[in-house]
Design a protein around this motif. Structure first.
Motif, mmCIF file in Angstrom:
data_model
loop_
_atom_site.group_PDB
_atom_site.id
_atom_site.type_symbol
_atom_site.label_atom_id
_atom_site.label_comp_id
_atom_site.label_asym_id
_atom_site.label_seq_id
_atom_site.Cartn_x
_atom_site.Cartn_y
_atom_site.Cartn_z
ATOM 1 N N MET A 228 46.836 36.405 40.423
ATOM 2 C CA MET A 228 45.790 36.733 39.482
ATOM 3 C C MET A 228 46.441 37.258 38.207
ATOM 4 N N TYR A 229 45.845 36.910 37.087
ATOM 5 C CA TYR A 229 46.340 37.315 35.771
ATOM 6 C C TYR A 229 45.231 38.126 35.110
ATOM 7 N N LYS B 259 51.707 33.935 39.812
ATOM 8 C CA LYS B 259 50.448 33.576 40.473
ATOM 9 C C LYS B 259 50.715 32.783 41.754
ATOM 10 N N LYS C 216 51.556 34.970 44.569
ATOM 11 C CA LYS C 216 50.499 35.959 44.838
ATOM 12 C C LYS C 216 50.841 37.340 44.282
ATOM 13 N N ASP D 3 42.625 35.399 34.257
ATOM 14 C CA ASP D 3 41.525 35.283 35.216
ATOM 15 C C ASP D 3 40.475 36.349 34.947
ATOM 16 N N CYS E 260 44.134 37.776 46.413
ATOM 17 C CA CYS E 260 45.516 38.136 46.068
ATOM 18 C C CYS E 260 46.400 38.403 47.265
#
Length: 191
Positions: A1-2, A83, A86, A119, A190
């Motif tokens: 996740m960003y 990403k 994870k 995200d 995540c």
């Protein structure tokens, strides 16, 4: 996740990014902080330009816009790799800063079209007066009228993109709790 934390200078982005990383670390998630501009040679050049005492000309502003876009491209592989592994990337700014701070907006969007989109984007909203009280030293972007214009742009972006806006005029821990509440529903992806 960003995840990207955005807002005007003095909103508390750096502090909130660090607190968020600590929270992820304590809860068993892999998290990494990034910041724009980066520590790359391009990022260091941007910082040098930003610390110049005079306002840049229109052409210099365009050069600065191109440098920010190039600096973001250097982050692209790092973000993709994280990403895939994870790892949560927490960014202190992203290309929305260029949209808020630089002109013309259509051109800024075009030169940043290859930047990875976060995200989750959270906008920290603070009044320019409260932000200025937090400044240790004045930079050229920290004039009240300029910050008010940038703040209005951030709020417009948040409305258009449906980004959550967190009131950053409150205490550090209250702001962090709001940020965690926004992010918590996404954490299942995540692990």
């Amino acid at each position: 996740m960003y995840i990207c934390i955005e807002g005007i200078d003095g909103a508390g982005k750096t502090t909130q990014c660090k607190l968020l990383k600590d929270w992820f670390d304590k809860n068993g998630y892999r998290a990494e902080l990034i910041r724009e501009p980066t520590q790359s040679p391009i990022g260091r050049l941007i910082r040098r330009i930003l610390n110049e005492p005079s306002l840049p000309t229109d052409d210099q502003q365009k050069i600065l816009g191109l440098l920010f876009a190039a600096d973001r491209l250097l982050l692209k592989d790092k973000i993709k790799k994280a990403k895939n592994e994870k790892t949560i990337i927490i960014s202190d700014r992203c290309f929305y800063s260029s949209i808020a701070y630089q002109e013309p907006e259509d051109w800024i969007r075009e030169i940043n079209k290859f930047a990875i989109k976060p995200d989750i984007v959270i906008i920290l909203d603070i009044t320019p007066e409260d932000a200025q009280e937090r400044f240790e030293g004045l930079e050229r972007f920290e004039e009240k009228s300029f910050l008010e214009r940038v703040r209005r742009k951030y709020l417009r972006i948040a409305e258009e993109k449906k980004f959550p806006v967190v009131d950053a005029n409150r205490g550090i821990n209250i702001i962090q709790e709001d940020i965690r509440r926004i992010i918590a529903p996404y954490l299942g992806i995540c692990r």
